[in-house]
Write a protein that holds these residues in place. Structure first.
Motif, PDB file in Angstrom:
ATOM      1  N   ARG A 192      30.776  37.356  37.075  1.00  0.00           N
ATOM      2  CA  ARG A 192      32.275  37.121  37.098  1.00  0.00           C
ATOM      3  C   ARG A 192      32.639  38.253  38.218  1.00  0.00           C
ATOM      4  NH1 ARG A 192      33.716  35.960  32.386  1.00  0.00           N
ATOM      5  NH2 ARG A 192      34.552  38.177  31.928  1.00  0.00           N
ATOM      6  N   HIS A 250      30.772  37.882  41.632  1.00  0.00           N
ATOM      7  CA  HIS A 250      31.214  36.760  42.255  1.00  0.00           C
ATOM      8  C   HIS A 250      32.479  37.291  43.062  1.00  0.00           C
ATOM      9  CE1 HIS A 250      32.477  32.807  43.336  1.00  0.00           C
ATOM     10  NE2 HIS A 250      33.656  33.030  42.971  1.00  0.00           N
ATOM     11  N   GLU A 251      33.233  38.451  42.538  1.00  0.00           N
ATOM     12  CA  GLU A 251      34.346  38.927  43.364  1.00  0.00           C
ATOM     13  C   GLU A 251      34.015  40.106  44.266  1.00  0.00           C
ATOM     14  OE1 GLU A 251      36.841  40.539  40.190  1.00  0.00           O
ATOM     15  OE2 GLU A 251      37.067  37.987  39.431  1.00  0.00           O
TER      16      GLU A 251
END
Lengths: 152, 152
Positions: free
Chosen positions: B107, B110-111
Motif C-alpha cells: 500500500r 503504491h503511494e
DNA sequence: CTTGACCTTTCCATTATGGGAACCTTCATC
DNA sequence: GATGAAGGTTCCCATAATGGAAAGGTCAAG
C-alpha cells in the motif's frame, strides 16, 4: 527521558535500545552524571521509526538503510521504493514457502484417518517419499563440498 | 557407510547429522576402529525421514516427536494427525503475518512516486504512524515536557 | 610413502531477543 | 538521615539451526 521511558514511549524494549546502540544502528545518547542514558524527542522519533520498520519485518540491516534514506534529504524516493519492493518480494516468497508446506501437510492430513489405529499416511510419507529425485542426490554429492547445501 | 555417504544419500549435511546426534535427535551410530561413524540402512531411513520433516518446516523438537511416533507401533494415528494439524495452523499463521506485512508495504509503495524527487510516503509513514496507542502518547507528552530535546 | 579427499573434535559466528547477576542511582517515605 | 523499591549500568549466557575454520587422524590410489 531515561531509557525506560523511551522504551515505553517507542515500543522498543530498553534491552533492544541498548543493543541497537552497540551495533551502531542508533547513535549513543547523552548521559547524566550518573551514567544514565538520556533521550530526547529526536531519539524518540528514530526509535518509533525503528519499531514500525521492525513490525513490517525489516531486518536490522534494512532498518539501517531505511534510516539512512530517511535522514538523507537528497535521496530519491525511488531508492526507498526499490528497497521496499525488494522486501515485499522477499516477504511474499517466504509466505509462499510456508503455504506450500502447509498445503503438502494438509494433503497428508486429509488422508489420515486420525483414529486409534496406527496406520498413518503422514508418517508413511515422511518415511518413504524422502528420497525423491536422483538429480538431487547427484547434485548434493557434487555440490556440497563447495557450497553450503540448504536443500531448499 | 560413513557420514559423507550418509549425508549425500539422505540430503542432510554431515554437519547436521553430527549435530542431531549431539542433541539426541538420533542415536549415536557405531564407529570404526579409527573412530569414523558408521551408518546403516536404518539410519538412512531415519535421516531421510528427518530431512523430509525439516523440508515441511518442522522444528527439531517436533521432528523428535514425529520420530517417536514413527517408531511407536502402538501410537494412534490421531496423535500424528494432531501434531500435523497444529503445525499446519502455525504455518498458516506465520504466512498470514508475512502477507499482512507485505500488504501494508505494498500500500505504501503504491503511494510512492519512486522518482528522483525525495517525497516518499513510505518513510513518512514509518516516521509518523508509529505512535498509535494512547497510553504511549499520553506518556510521551507527559514525559517530554520536562526534558529538553537533545537529538543527535 | 606421498597425496588428496575424507573423517574427527572444538570453537566461533550468525539474528534478534530475552534473562539474570552484581552493583549503582534516584526518589519517596518513615 | 536511613531505608527500600524501582530502575539504571555492564557483562555474560541462551536461544534455533546452520555453516566455517582450524588442527589433526585415516584411507585409498598412485
Amino acid at each position: 527521558m531515561n531509557i525506560g521511558e523511551a522504551a515505553a514511549a517507542s515500543g522498543v524494549s530498553a534491552k533492544m535500545i541498548r543493543y541497537y546502540e552497540t551495533i551502531g544502528l542508533i547513535a549513543a545518547p547523552g548521559r547524566t552524571a550518573a551514567g544514565y542514558r538520556v533521550y530526547g524527542e529526536n531519539d524518540l522519533h528514530t526509535l518509533r521509526f525503528i519499531r514500525r520498520a521492525r513490525d513490517l519485518g525489516f531486518s536490522v540491516e534494512q532498518m539501517g538503510e531505511l534510516l539512512a534514506l530517511w535522514r538523507d534529504r537528497s535521496r530519491a524516493s525511488a531508492d526507498v521504493k526499490r528497497l521496499a519492493e525488494r522486501h515485499i518480494a522477499a516477504l511474499d516468497r517466504k509466505a509462499e514457502q510456508l503455504l506450500e508446506m502447509s498445503r503438502t501437510l494438509r494433503r497428508l492430513v486429509h488422508e489420515c484417518h486420525g483414529d486409534r489405529r496406527s496406520a498413518c499416511p503422514i508418517l508413511d510419507d515422511l518415511a518413504e517419499s524422502a528420497d525423491e529425485g536422483d538429480d538431487r542426490r547427484r547434485l548434493v554429492s557434487t555440490i556440497t563440498s563447495q557450497f553450503g547445501d540448504r536443500g531448499r
